[in-house]
Design a protein around this motif. Structure first.
Motif, mmCIF file in Angstrom:
data_model
loop_
_atom_site.group_PDB
_atom_site.id
_atom_site.type_symbol
_atom_site.label_atom_id
_atom_site.label_comp_id
_atom_site.label_asym_id
_atom_site.label_seq_id
_atom_site.Cartn_x
_atom_site.Cartn_y
_atom_site.Cartn_z
ATOM 1 N N ASP D 88 0.852 -1.195 0.000
ATOM 2 C CA ASP D 88 0.000 0.000 0.000
ATOM 3 C C ASP D 88 0.888 1.245 0.000
ATOM 4 O O ASP D 88 1.588 1.525 0.970
ATOM 5 C CB ASP D 88 -0.895 -0.038 1.255
ATOM 6 C CG ASP D 88 -1.887 1.101 1.271
ATOM 7 O OD1 ASP D 88 -1.543 2.214 0.821
ATOM 8 O OD2 ASP D 88 -3.021 0.888 1.712
ATOM 9 N N GLY D 89 0.835 1.980 -1.094
ATOM 10 C CA GLY D 89 1.706 3.137 -1.247
ATOM 11 C C GLY D 89 1.537 4.169 -0.143
ATOM 12 O O GLY D 89 2.507 4.781 0.306
ATOM 13 N N ALA D 90 0.315 4.371 0.295
ATOM 14 C CA ALA D 90 0.079 5.371 1.329
ATOM 15 C C ALA D 90 0.684 4.941 2.649
ATOM 16 O O ALA D 90 1.304 5.731 3.359
ATOM 17 C CB ALA D 90 -1.422 5.606 1.491
ATOM 18 N N ARG D 91 0.516 3.669 3.006
ATOM 19 C CA ARG D 91 1.081 3.194 4.266
ATOM 20 C C ARG D 91 2.613 3.178 4.198
ATOM 21 O O ARG D 91 3.287 3.498 5.168
ATOM 22 C CB ARG D 91 0.518 1.813 4.603
ATOM 23 C CG ARG D 91 -0.929 1.904 5.127
ATOM 24 C CD ARG D 91 -1.590 0.556 5.272
ATOM 25 N NE ARG D 91 -2.886 0.652 5.944
ATOM 26 C CZ ARG D 91 -4.023 1.039 5.355
ATOM 27 N NH1 ARG D 91 -4.020 1.356 4.073
ATOM 28 N NH2 ARG D 91 -5.138 1.117 6.043
ATOM 29 N N SER D 92 3.168 2.828 3.054
ATOM 30 C CA SER D 92 4.625 2.899 2.900
ATOM 31 C C SER D 92 5.109 4.331 3.091
ATOM 32 O O SER D 92 6.114 4.579 3.764
ATOM 33 C CB SER D 92 5.039 2.434 1.501
ATOM 34 O OG SER D 92 4.707 1.086 1.309
ATOM 35 N N SER D 93 4.397 5.259 2.500
ATOM 36 C CA SER D 93 4.806 6.660 2.611
ATOM 37 C C SER D 93 4.744 7.131 4.049
ATOM 38 O O SER D 93 5.618 7.871 4.517
ATOM 39 C CB SER D 93 3.913 7.548 1.732
ATOM 40 O OG SER D 93 4.290 7.441 0.379
ATOM 41 N N LEU D 94 3.682 6.734 4.766
ATOM 42 C CA LEU D 94 3.576 7.152 6.158
ATOM 43 C C LEU D 94 4.716 6.585 6.977
ATOM 44 O O LEU D 94 5.277 7.262 7.850
ATOM 45 C CB LEU D 94 2.240 6.702 6.747
ATOM 46 C CG LEU D 94 1.043 7.584 6.425
ATOM 47 C CD1 LEU D 94 -0.196 7.035 7.123
ATOM 48 C CD2 LEU D 94 1.296 9.025 6.863
ATOM 49 N N ALA D 95 5.069 5.333 6.706
ATOM 50 C CA ALA D 95 6.182 4.727 7.435
ATOM 51 C C ALA D 95 7.476 5.462 7.120
ATOM 52 O O ALA D 95 8.310 5.713 7.994
ATOM 53 C CB ALA D 95 6.304 3.250 7.071
ATOM 54 N N MET D 96 7.647 5.818 5.867
ATOM 55 C CA MET D 96 8.842 6.552 5.469
ATOM 56 C C MET D 96 8.869 7.927 6.129
ATOM 57 O O MET D 96 9.893 8.377 6.633
ATOM 58 C CB MET D 96 8.839 6.707 3.944
ATOM 59 C CG MET D 96 10.034 7.460 3.399
ATOM 60 S SD MET D 96 11.617 6.729 3.917
ATOM 61 C CE MET D 96 11.668 5.327 2.791
#
Lengths: 291, 291, 291, 291, 291, 291
Positions: D88-96
């Motif tokens: 999930d791109g959004a969850r990856s971005s939040l983690a980043m």
């Protein structure tokens, strides 16, 4: 306190530490340049002289009107005091700008006081009247009040405070814009709807004055350090973000908490007597504004 | 979830993904330093531990009171924990400032959570209670609630959030100032008038708790990416201008829109089933605060 | 005026200087990319072409609905127009961000106009509908209106204006957040409670349209210098502190007060006739926004 | 002091109240996640533990290099620690994003200290090295130093501080941008030209370390109230307008001037002895940053 | 690329992805309204058309002069294009303001590009010339360059960018003010002293052009995601505080780090070949500006 | 002009429209409260009285010293004027804060003038001297000058302007911080390195005074509308972002461009005579400051 009275301003101290300012320029409290300057100077003088005022109330002496706004017949009020005899548009504009900033400074005087200023209005509150009460801390309105942001009907955008304050101190931009664009009269109920008023007091001049003075008297029994600090910090909050205000409050209360007023409150509570606070004694001309 | 409970905080999960935090320091939820620190740590721990919480509710376990505010009998609560034994005014002030910033940090914990926090109050909500609910997302109040921004009666300006938040999150500066300067009690109706509440719930503790939990449960069925993003962006909007927020939102949603939650919503709508979202799984301690 | 009408926008001039924009994409005014771009371009064209419009009203032609919001069936509306065929996440995000900023720019067009724009809604006002009316000056709602900040139900945070504007233009953050997090439908009464509306008009489409047009007509009789200046300065006030706005207003009115409209108002008052103002004739594309 | 040393950080107290932090991860001080976290924690621990440090110096133990920057071989350093296993791109971005904010928080630790931190560099100062020294108060560079804002050569914009700090703390945007866009190596002379350095010290590691320690020793003889206040206020000035900073300074020094350090200075001057100041003893974790 | 050339602008692509813009209005590159509008439109068109430009250089074709500034003989350049035939001072001012904002928008076009723009100047750089290069990313000047912030000699304050940019992008307010107040000529050495230039290139037109093109070529070999992100974030940093920029950078790089350019750099390093990046392909008209 | 001279200030008009202010309190220009108040009042009076001053120079009459800074022997200078006889820490702090704000207001007077103020220093420029020259527009220093931000040696952070202005008006934060933390003496060369000076003038008092007066004379031949506008807009730029300043400049020059000074410049150029400008005649007390 009476010595602060001027031709058009009645100044009294109905309760200890309570300042009562009455607008009294017959017949309708129209504001000439001389009037608004004396209005601003009154507050600044009270503060500079270090009077132990802890709350103030502004009312009108006339039974049907708070103020009709700008005195359009006054030469000084719309820039014709000779400053603009030159034909140079830039120099005229600078002269006009200077006048506007001085006008804003006079009407904004209540914000600079270390004590709360309560506007108690009834009847007509027109044009400049809305700028004036916007720069006060608290607004009480009699049920017979009616208001108008009248400047559009003259041909100008309100520039002495209404448009600057209202979007920040109320909660309905849609109605604020409607009232500003139409210059139409609005009732105390509509003023209440946008969040301009603490309350609508049934009755007229006498009733609203009585309630406002009682509020002022009540505030005057509180710690001046606590009340003036609250005023200063709410004004700062209005003009800054939440995190910026929290940081500023940390620096401010780092010293304000050293006050004896806390001990006095504890003592009074224990002794079941009234607390008795030292005067603020800090002529703080700069309290709410940057010079 | 129970392992998060502490001496004075009851923590439970009445519905999946819904956190219920109950204040439980008998008899009146007076806040000592230990209490407020554990309150703040609770939210931070939940987030750091990556629990899949999607909405939270804060209530009191006592039938007549949400909180009486600061525990004035607690040595730590007004700075007498030894830090100020020195006679150096500057060092005392710095120690006090540090304590204030830590206090603000604890009470502001709900704002740092990636999920909404709903304060559901009843009975007395005094002093610190107003700071606490101001830092939550949503406020429900039982009809029997009464409030007071009590700090002026102690001799200080409220410094833990009330004066920072209220001018931004409500819509009537006049009444906010009146309440701050007088420290007087105000009803749920007045709290509603200034715009502090989503609604006044008829009844008391049980009724308001039930409605707030139902709201939390409902929110917990929504996409966590959408809800946490909305919380983050509204908080940013409060502290920035409209154009600055629009620009920030552009950068934010540039990646948030890549979420599978959109597809899951489409799927669920088509299939007429409930959407089933992956956990946020992003211990985002910094979500609502500036580092 | 009719030449500005497009496939889905009916444009007329019911009174002199009054622009009436009707959304007319059957069956529910769902917004595709083409639709929102033509909506934004309409206002920008009117301004660039220098039309002497002094107030505008936006309504829907359909009896039961203002807008259903985003057209989810439209390829362009959620980013699938080919820009994101690349697998590079960063490039996809940039393309998405560009689309969002252009979308915000289109929906924000009313704010850039030198004249007030009144949204008059009835029936369903869903998702993008709330963004749209938030960017208008004034909002009238028929009693049968219902609203939803619907984005969370799609799986995203509202990014076209609702979350940017609402915290600034209304007065109840608690309810705004509740509505944003739940995406639930809310009535005109609740919209009024948060301060979103000037008023709730009894009835539906016809009644609210009539009142809004009458308001627009009334505003169109006022000085364009005064009205457009008021709009510009209120928008500036929303995005700046009170002192910053007062300073800007000083610079602004330093020249705006040179207007002949003041003289015209004086003349008309004396002559007891209607004032007759020159057109603004200033295609001010940049009026309310920074490009 | 030695107990603060870690695997890769040598911590000593070469003079009373002077902290010396030496980067010591062979062979080139490449920064893994563990390394940067221990670097940030070191400063935070020193402060939280209330050590009486009055100035600090950061150097490298290796004769030819200050730091090579990010350890690209470290799993954690570019996000592959499992957080982004989801598709999930959004969850990856939040983690980043969470990782970036924590990274910024670690490298920004020197700004949070109440005492000045001096970076004394020699040899290669690459990538993260520039972020690190930008967050320090003072920068000394040996003549053999060379620098590179290396991130563009990896394929990213520097996000840990270089681009945030450099436009504010130096005086040549043209060259700062050139160096950021090209990622090219630049000499101590060019670093000096943009205003990044207090001075270029002839020689290498030993010479620059000696001068920086002497500066730290000298600062450590000054009033901690005066030095820490100056640091706090300069940092505030960097992030606010001149009038905003003057107002904040007024609130700050209103209590800081109550310090005994002023009397001690007067006494020492009169007695022609060294002044002897009490410790600051204020674990002020929040000094330079908002948590 | 040649199709972008206009009457007075020579446009070429000396290296792949490098844009060369040459000012070519004989005899002295005096700027009429038509000229500055075509200058701004050029950059906007390049971006809107999605050309794969990665760096640009602006120079003059004339051997002795970069630009003489405003074409005072041009009717449009000082407002006499008919807009001000009315005698209404307010309407004239609004028309003038519109023209100024459009002028600023044209000259500010380089800031809106996603790629760096390098100004390479020689000979006379007068009046508008300083505004123009201030809005570029990087400035190279031939040793024979001389500059003047000439506006005061016409009778006005520079309003197209010099006074807005210079206090932010240089490091000597004293000299900037001296140069602005006197309108006197200053050398490349003085321009370098205030921090306006990356470097002074020995020689004149040919030498400085060569070095600037080489710099552009070098930048064009770098990751477009990294370079355009760096440009965007430095511009944001200039206009916001350090903490605000760090937060924004966190949101920005949360998606920018998903780029394939990082992998491509790793691949190229390992393979010891040149990295080969995909085009940015994001016509980002809004990249460097607020909508 | 001589009538403005006071006990410790020599005021003259060496050239038409040029004000020369000489500090003359033997033996070392130590500043007592009376001295700094008369310094601030001088500038304010000149402006309020509408004198046609177009540039000013501040120097010292003593051959070896500009100023030794604060007069530590003066009762008023460190707060012992009776205001702090109370033992209430909060009231003492408020009194101190008031004094600081008034002190800042006096020393900041040059910024409020509509004309540029040039500080021309030689010999010792200690403590308050740095605050004073920071609030001027332009700084010239004789080669024999030496400076010290001396406040840390007294035990306080500089609070009258040095720390507020220096991070904004210079270009090397590292060295500014070093100088502020150490209170050490620094040479004209180092002052020049941080970007504090327009230039270092070989020689001492006489040489620097001569050059500064010549600069003032030259500025006084320029259009007052152009020079005062430039000063106002540069000061605004320093305190706002680039886009905010461009917007403000648009509003400002919308009227400033109406000046006859432009025509007069054209006339003079054509006639090859000296331009002859009308006085500004705008007592603009508020020009450089926020009300």
């Amino acid at each position: 306190m009476d010595k602060y009275s001027t031709k058009w301003l009645k100044v009294s101290e109905p309760f200890p530490h309570v300042l009562h300012v009455e607008l009294a320029r017959a017949p309708v409290n129209a504001f000439s340049q001389e009037f608004w300057q004396s209005y601003g100077r009154l507050f600044d003088s009270i503060v500079e002289d270090g009077l132990d005022v802890r709350a103030a109330v502004v009312t009108s002496v006339f039974p049907k009107i708070f103020t009709a706004g700008l005195d359009l017949g006054d030469a000084g009020s719309l820039g014709s005091d000779g400053a603009d005899t030159t034909r140079d548009g830039a120099r005229s504009s600078l002269a006009m700008r200077k006048k506007l900033l001085e006008f804003q400074y006079a009407i904004g005087a209540p914000e600079r006081c270390p004590f709360p200023v309560i506007a108690a209005v009834h009847g007509h509150v027109i044009g400049l009247g809305v700028d004036m009460i916007s720069a006060c801390d608290i607004r009480y309105a009699a049920a017979d009040s009616n208001f108008a942001i009248k400047e559009v009907d003259i041909g100008l955008a309100a520039d002495i405070g209404s448009l600057a304050f209202l979007p920040h101190i109320t909660g309905n931009h849609s109605l604020v814009r409607e009232l500003a664009y139409t210059a139409r009269t609005f009732s105390a109920a509509e003023a209440d709807k946008i969040g301009l008023l603490s309350k609508v007091v049934p009755g007229s001049k006498d009733e609203v004055t009585k309630e406002a003075l009682e509020l002022a008297r009540f505030i005057s029994t509180k710690s001046p350090i606590a009340v003036s600090g609250s005023k200063h910090l709410i004004t700062h909050a209005r003009d800054h973000s939440v995190p910026d205000n929290l940081a500023y409050t940390g620096a401010w209360n780092a010293h304000a908490l050293m006050t004896d007023d806390i001990l006095e409150n504890l003592r009074a509570t224990k002794a079941k007597t009234k607390a008795n606070f030292a005067p603020l004694k800090v002529p703080s001309r700069f309290a709410g504004a940057k010079l």
